[in-house]
Design a protein around this motif. Structure first.
Motif, PDB file in Angstrom:
ATOM      1  N   ASP A  84       0.637  -1.190  -0.066  1.00  0.00           N
ATOM      2  CA  ASP A  84       0.078  -0.092   0.029  1.00  0.00           C
ATOM      3  C   ASP A  84       0.764   1.382   0.033  1.00  0.00           C
ATOM      4  O   ASP A  84       1.984   1.334   0.192  1.00  0.00           O
ATOM      5  N   GLU A  85       0.397   2.491  -0.127  1.00  0.00           N
ATOM      6  CA  GLU A  85       0.839   3.843  -0.138  1.00  0.00           C
ATOM      7  C   GLU A  85       1.776   4.180   0.944  1.00  0.00           C
ATOM      8  O   GLU A  85       2.643   4.673   0.878  1.00  0.00           O
ATOM      9  N   GLN A  86       1.110   3.591   2.152  1.00  0.00           N
ATOM     10  CA  GLN A  86       2.047   4.089   3.328  1.00  0.00           C
ATOM     11  C   GLN A  86       3.401   3.292   3.468  1.00  0.00           C
ATOM     12  O   GLN A  86       4.425   3.975   3.778  1.00  0.00           O
ATOM     13  N   VAL A  87       3.149   2.097   2.877  1.00  0.00           N
ATOM     14  CA  VAL A  87       4.704   1.236   3.120  1.00  0.00           C
ATOM     15  C   VAL A  87       5.448   1.912   2.130  1.00  0.00           C
ATOM     16  O   VAL A  87       6.766   2.067   2.264  1.00  0.00           O
ATOM     17  N   ILE A  88       5.026   2.150   0.928  1.00  0.00           N
ATOM     18  CA  ILE A  88       5.963   2.827   0.032  1.00  0.00           C
ATOM     19  C   ILE A  88       6.605   4.138   0.457  1.00  0.00           C
ATOM     20  O   ILE A  88       7.906   4.298   0.163  1.00  0.00           O
ATOM     21  N   THR A  89       5.670   4.923   1.059  1.00  0.00           N
ATOM     22  CA  THR A  89       6.364   6.249   1.377  1.00  0.00           C
ATOM     23  C   THR A  89       7.081   5.851   2.510  1.00  0.00           C
ATOM     24  O   THR A  89       8.262   6.799   2.379  1.00  0.00           O
ATOM     25  N   THR A  90       6.877   5.225   3.221  1.00  0.00           N
ATOM     26  CA  THR A  90       7.819   4.793   4.594  1.00  0.00           C
ATOM     27  C   THR A  90       9.143   4.184   3.957  1.00  0.00           C
ATOM     28  O   THR A  90      10.286   4.884   4.502  1.00  0.00           O
ATOM     29  N   LEU A  91       9.229   3.466   2.911  1.00  0.00           N
ATOM     30  CA  LEU A  91      10.305   2.806   2.576  1.00  0.00           C
ATOM     31  C   LEU A  91      11.201   4.049   1.924  1.00  0.00           C
ATOM     32  O   LEU A  91      12.423   3.796   2.015  1.00  0.00           O
ATOM     33  N   ARG A  92      10.638   4.887   1.160  1.00  0.00           N
ATOM     34  CA  ARG A  92      11.298   6.039   0.382  1.00  0.00           C
ATOM     35  C   ARG A  92      11.801   6.933   1.421  1.00  0.00           C
ATOM     36  O   ARG A  92      12.838   7.656   1.011  1.00  0.00           O
ATOM     37  N   GLU A  93      11.104   7.234   2.498  1.00  0.00           N
ATOM     38  CA  GLU A  93      11.750   7.989   3.361  1.00  0.00           C
ATOM     39  C   GLU A  93      13.053   7.396   4.406  1.00  0.00           C
ATOM     40  O   GLU A  93      13.648   8.259   5.075  1.00  0.00           O
ATOM     41  N   GLN A  94      13.150   6.161   4.367  1.00  0.00           N
ATOM     42  CA  GLN A  94      14.150   5.661   5.342  1.00  0.00           C
ATOM     43  C   GLN A  94      14.980   4.760   4.644  1.00  0.00           C
ATOM     44  O   GLN A  94      14.443   3.917   3.790  1.00  0.00           O
ATOM     45  N   GLU A  95      16.188   4.754   5.101  1.00  0.00           N
ATOM     46  CA  GLU A  95      17.132   3.795   4.617  1.00  0.00           C
ATOM     47  C   GLU A  95      17.082   2.231   5.197  1.00  0.00           C
ATOM     48  O   GLU A  95      16.671   2.542   6.494  1.00  0.00           O
ATOM     49  N   PRO A  96      17.297   1.083   4.589  1.00  0.00           N
ATOM     50  CA  PRO A  96      17.175   0.110   5.316  1.00  0.00           C
ATOM     51  C   PRO A  96      18.185   0.044   6.623  1.00  0.00           C
ATOM     52  O   PRO A  96      17.675  -0.617   7.699  1.00  0.00           O
ATOM     53  N   SER A  97      19.050   0.511   6.548  1.00  0.00           N
ATOM     54  CA  SER A  97      20.001   0.567   7.580  1.00  0.00           C
ATOM     55  C   SER A  97      19.437   1.171   8.845  1.00  0.00           C
ATOM     56  O   SER A  97      19.744   0.717  10.080  1.00  0.00           O
ATOM     57  N   GLU A  98      18.582   2.253   8.556  1.00  0.00           N
ATOM     58  CA  GLU A  98      17.825   2.709   9.828  1.00  0.00           C
ATOM     59  C   GLU A  98      17.184   1.867  10.535  1.00  0.00           C
ATOM     60  O   GLU A  98      17.018   1.773  11.867  1.00  0.00           O
ATOM     61  N   PHE A  99      16.382   0.954   9.729  1.00  0.00           N
ATOM     62  CA  PHE A  99      15.548  -0.247  10.375  1.00  0.00           C
ATOM     63  C   PHE A  99      16.432  -1.183  11.361  1.00  0.00           C
ATOM     64  O   PHE A  99      16.141  -1.316  12.392  1.00  0.00           O
ATOM     65  N   LEU A 100      17.423  -1.456  10.698  1.00  0.00           N
ATOM     66  CA  LEU A 100      18.524  -2.461  11.404  1.00  0.00           C
ATOM     67  C   LEU A 100      19.108  -1.820  12.672  1.00  0.00           C
ATOM     68  O   LEU A 100      19.277  -2.641  13.534  1.00  0.00           O
ATOM     69  N   ILE A 101      19.664  -0.875  12.383  1.00  0.00           N
ATOM     70  CA  ILE A 101      20.088   0.022  13.465  1.00  0.00           C
ATOM     71  C   ILE A 101      19.085   0.184  14.689  1.00  0.00           C
ATOM     72  O   ILE A 101      19.251  -0.260  15.885  1.00  0.00           O
ATOM     73  N   ALA A 102      18.014   0.426  14.478  1.00  0.00           N
ATOM     74  CA  ALA A 102      16.825   0.722  15.618  1.00  0.00           C
ATOM     75  C   ALA A 102      16.543  -1.040  16.065  1.00  0.00           C
ATOM     76  O   ALA A 102      16.189  -1.054  17.315  1.00  0.00           O
ATOM     77  N   ALA A 103      16.467  -1.939  15.224  1.00  0.00           N
ATOM     78  CA  ALA A 103      16.381  -3.111  15.662  1.00  0.00           C
ATOM     79  C   ALA A 103      17.634  -3.610  16.721  1.00  0.00           C
ATOM     80  O   ALA A 103      17.219  -4.285  17.600  1.00  0.00           O
ATOM     81  N   LEU A 104      18.571  -3.328  16.233  1.00  0.00           N
ATOM     82  CA  LEU A 104      19.767  -3.563  17.270  1.00  0.00           C
ATOM     83  C   LEU A 104      19.772  -3.067  18.262  1.00  0.00           C
ATOM     84  O   LEU A 104      19.969  -3.453  19.658  1.00  0.00           O
ATOM     85  N   ARG A 105      19.353  -1.719  18.613  1.00  0.00           N
ATOM     86  CA  ARG A 105      19.095  -0.778  19.692  1.00  0.00           C
ATOM     87  C   ARG A 105      18.025  -1.751  20.540  1.00  0.00           C
ATOM     88  O   ARG A 105      18.189  -1.589  21.914  1.00  0.00           O
ATOM     89  N   LEU A 106      17.026  -2.175  20.127  1.00  0.00           N
ATOM     90  CA  LEU A 106      15.814  -2.647  20.763  1.00  0.00           C
ATOM     91  C   LEU A 106      16.197  -3.942  21.187  1.00  0.00           C
ATOM     92  O   LEU A 106      16.099  -4.376  22.347  1.00  0.00           O
ATOM     93  N   PHE A 107      17.107  -4.751  20.521  1.00  0.00           N
ATOM     94  CA  PHE A 107      17.855  -6.293  20.961  1.00  0.00           C
ATOM     95  C   PHE A 107      18.671  -5.772  22.177  1.00  0.00           C
ATOM     96  O   PHE A 107      18.691  -6.601  23.165  1.00  0.00           O
ATOM     97  N   ILE A 108      19.531  -4.681  22.158  1.00  0.00           N
ATOM     98  CA  ILE A 108      20.442  -4.386  23.088  1.00  0.00           C
ATOM     99  C   ILE A 108      19.689  -4.092  24.438  1.00  0.00           C
ATOM    100  O   ILE A 108      19.794  -4.272  25.477  1.00  0.00           O
ATOM    101  N   GLU A 109      18.624  -3.278  24.059  1.00  0.00           N
ATOM    102  CA  GLU A 109      17.775  -2.671  25.356  1.00  0.00           C
ATOM    103  C   GLU A 109      17.173  -3.749  25.915  1.00  0.00           C
ATOM    104  O   GLU A 109      17.142  -3.839  27.291  1.00  0.00           O
ATOM    105  N   ARG A 110      16.486  -4.775  25.135  1.00  0.00           N
ATOM    106  CA  ARG A 110      15.654  -5.783  25.970  1.00  0.00           C
ATOM    107  C   ARG A 110      16.057  -7.323  25.872  1.00  0.00           C
ATOM    108  O   ARG A 110      15.644  -8.007  26.750  1.00  0.00           O
ATOM    109  N   ASP A 111      17.263  -7.516  25.014  1.00  0.00           N
ATOM    110  CA  ASP A 111      17.544  -9.145  24.895  1.00  0.00           C
ATOM    111  C   ASP A 111      18.999  -9.277  25.349  1.00  0.00           C
ATOM    112  O   ASP A 111      19.376 -10.344  24.808  1.00  0.00           O
TER     113      ASP A 111
END
Length: 73
Positions: free
Chosen positions: A2-29
């Protein structure tokens, strides 16, 4: 996708998602690292954090990667 997904992906680099996921992992796991958990357990938790950050949230990771790759061309 859908359009929301496309817009979000155009606004953020994949590395930003990975860095955020790593931060969550460090914070919680980090306990998984402390108890010497196996690689599958660690990658599973990291994958769950990554999935929670992706806009479609349904695990359609390959569709996301295909879209991103096509946007680079």
């Amino acid at each position: 996708m859908d359009e929301q997904v496309i817009t979000t992906l155009r606004e953020q680099e994949p590395s930003e998602f990975l860095i955020a996921a790593l931060r969550l992992f460090i914070e919680r796991d980090t306990y998984l690292l402390e108890v010497d958990a196996n690689e599958r357990s660690i990658s599973h938790r990291l994958g769950l954090h990554l999935q929670s950050l992706l806009p479609d949230r349904d695990g359609e990771y390959m569709e996301w990667i295909k879209f991103y790759a096509s946007s680079l061309q």
